[in-house]
Scaffold this active site. Structure first.
Site, short mmCIF file in Angstrom:
data_model
loop_
_atom_site.label_atom_id
_atom_site.label_comp_id
_atom_site.label_asym_id
_atom_site.label_seq_id
_atom_site.Cartn_x
_atom_site.Cartn_y
_atom_site.Cartn_z
CE LYS A 263 -14.94 35.14 9.16
NZ LYS A 263 -14.90 33.98 8.27
C1 LIG Z 1 -14.84 32.45 8.16
C2 LIG Z 1 -13.62 31.72 7.73
C3 LIG Z 1 -13.64 30.74 6.75
C4 LIG Z 1 -14.90 30.15 6.18
O1 LIG Z 1 -15.77 31.05 5.68
P1 LIG Z 1 -17.35 30.69 5.60
O2 LIG Z 1 -17.87 31.81 4.77
O3 LIG Z 1 -17.86 30.72 7.01
O4 LIG Z 1 -17.48 29.37 4.97
C5 LIG Z 1 -12.44 30.20 6.33
N1 LIG Z 1 -11.27 30.57 6.87
C6 LIG Z 1 -11.22 31.49 7.85
C7 LIG Z 1 -9.89 31.87 8.41
C8 LIG Z 1 -12.39 32.07 8.33
O5 LIG Z 1 -12.34 32.95 9.32
#
Ligand SMILES: *Cc1c(COP(=O)(O)O)cnc(C)c1O
Length: 384
Positions: free
Chosen positions: A188
């Site tokens: 991210k």
């Molecule tokens: C990465 C992601 C999540 C979940 O996040 P985590 O930190 O991996 O639990 C939820 N929604 C979207 C759209 C994502 O890309």
């Protein structure tokens, strides 16, 4: 292998983590509040509540919105499974709203049509989760207006979008929503290893989120029913979870936040360069909206006439870590068991058949990008 996404870690990030390891608190210490303050200030929002991951952030946001059995949550089928699973954790039902075929975000026209129909049959959702796909904000002003008219809570899944903007305000300002959630997974925009956050302008929601992330326990005398005022006394006032983040992670997150604008600018440079490099190829890029600035978590393309599986395999063969975002959530076995089928959300399905995610991350070099573009051009030509 050139990955599709990866973290950018500096010497300052490493030093910040080492400092925590030498300090008194490696969890439940002062870095968490500091990280929360940094993100809240960046987003221009009142409260930020850090949690163990983005999925926990969505779960707690749904609980704080009082989502429960008998309720329904709507989200986009073009998302990671967590945007829908959070409803199931609360015992609620899930339904989806098809995407716009150009922006790949939840279509607000489709949302409006579906809400009109649901109002007529008394099956309105209690929560809607727009997902800012690839970092591009949804049309939040229109979604906010529909929320007022139909009385649902808006939780933005901004896992892709911290650092993005909508109408000259940061994503996460919650101008048109009750809450927004972030993920700090390494692919991210900023990372804490694993981590997440809920942001809100609502004081009560923030307090509820803080209680829920630590088992449902409070030490606030005003919120306790018991008469006991002993210094060790606390009360469990509702069923929560241990969804805390550590100070080690929070220190990394705060250090990463000092470079967030640089990260997003570099992603933009590369994304804009992709658009030029791919200009002559039979591919389509995500349509951007005039009132939003993407955080560019992902660079996705749609193949106009080539077989996606073959192009994907050839790119992987060339050591380029392409990916696909996303398999429509309603087509996952768990959701098919709940009654969804192929054909239910045609735009999301059609997009998925043609989609490939190309590498994009802050430290992605021009040379690496030239290689990705040249390989793709070669593969598309060979198979033209
Ligand atoms: C990465 C992601 C999540 C979940 O996040 P985590 O930190 O991996 O639990 C939820 N929604 C979207 C759209 C994502 O890309």
């Amino acid at each position: 292998m050139i990955p599709y996404g990866r973290q950018s870690i500096s010497e300052d990030d490493i030093a910040a983590v080492v400092d925590v390891l030498r300090s008194d608190f490696i969890t439940q210490g002062p870095r968490i509040e500091f990280f929360e303050r940094v993100v809240a200030d960046y987003c221009g929002v009142g409260h930020a509540v850090a949690v163990s991951n983005g999925t926990a952030a969505l779960h707690l946001a749904c609980l704080a919105a009082n989502l429960g059995p008998g309720d329904t949550l709507w989200t986009s089928p073009n998302t990671f499974v967590a945007s829908a699973n959070c409803a199931l954790y609360c015992g609620a039902n899930v339904d989806f709203v098809d995407i716009d075929p150009l922006t790949y975000n939840l279509s607000v026209d489709a949302l409006e049509t579906k809400l009109e129909a649901a109002a007529a049959t008394a099956t309105l959702p209690s929560v809607v989760i727009p997902v800012h796909f690839a970092g591009l904000s949804c049309d939040m002003e229109r979604i906010g207006a529909l929320a007022q008219r139909y009385g649902f809570t808006v939780i933005e899944d901004a896992s892709h979008a911290i650092g993005g903007r909508y109408r000259d305000r940061p994503v996460g300002s919650c101008e048109f929503s009750s809450m927004a959630t972030f993920s700090f997974h390494p692919v991210k925009i900023v990372t804490t290893g694993e981590g997440g956050m809920v942001v809100t302008n609502d004081d009560e929601l923030a307090e509820r989120l803080r209680t829920l992330r630590t088992h449902g326990i409070t030490r606030d005398p005003q919120r306790m029913g018991g008469a006991d005022d002993a210094p060790w006394y606390y009360e469990l006032i509702e069923l929560g979870y241990n969804y805390r983040i550590t100070d080690i992670q929070a220190a990394l997150g705060a250090s990463q936040m000092t470079r967030i604008n640089e990260f997003v600018d570099r992603r933009h440079e590369r994304a804009e360069r992709y658009i030029r490099l791919l200009d002559e190829l039979p591919v389509r890029c995500q349509q951007l909206s005039a009132d939003a600035r993407s955080a560019y978590h992902l660079f996705v393309i749609e193949l106009e006439r080539h077989d996606r599986a073959k192009v994907f395999a050839a790119m992987r063969e060339a050591d380029i870590g392409v990916n696909v975002h996303y398999i429509p959530v309603h087509l996952q076995p768990l959701y098919r068991e709940r009654g969804f089928n192929r054909g239910d959300f045609l735009n999301a399905e059609a997009y998925y058949e043609r989609a490939i995610t190309l590498p994009l991350y802050p430290d992605f070099t021009e040379e690496e990008q030239d290689e990705v573009a040249a390989r793709l051009a070669g593969i598309l030509e060979a198979r033209g």
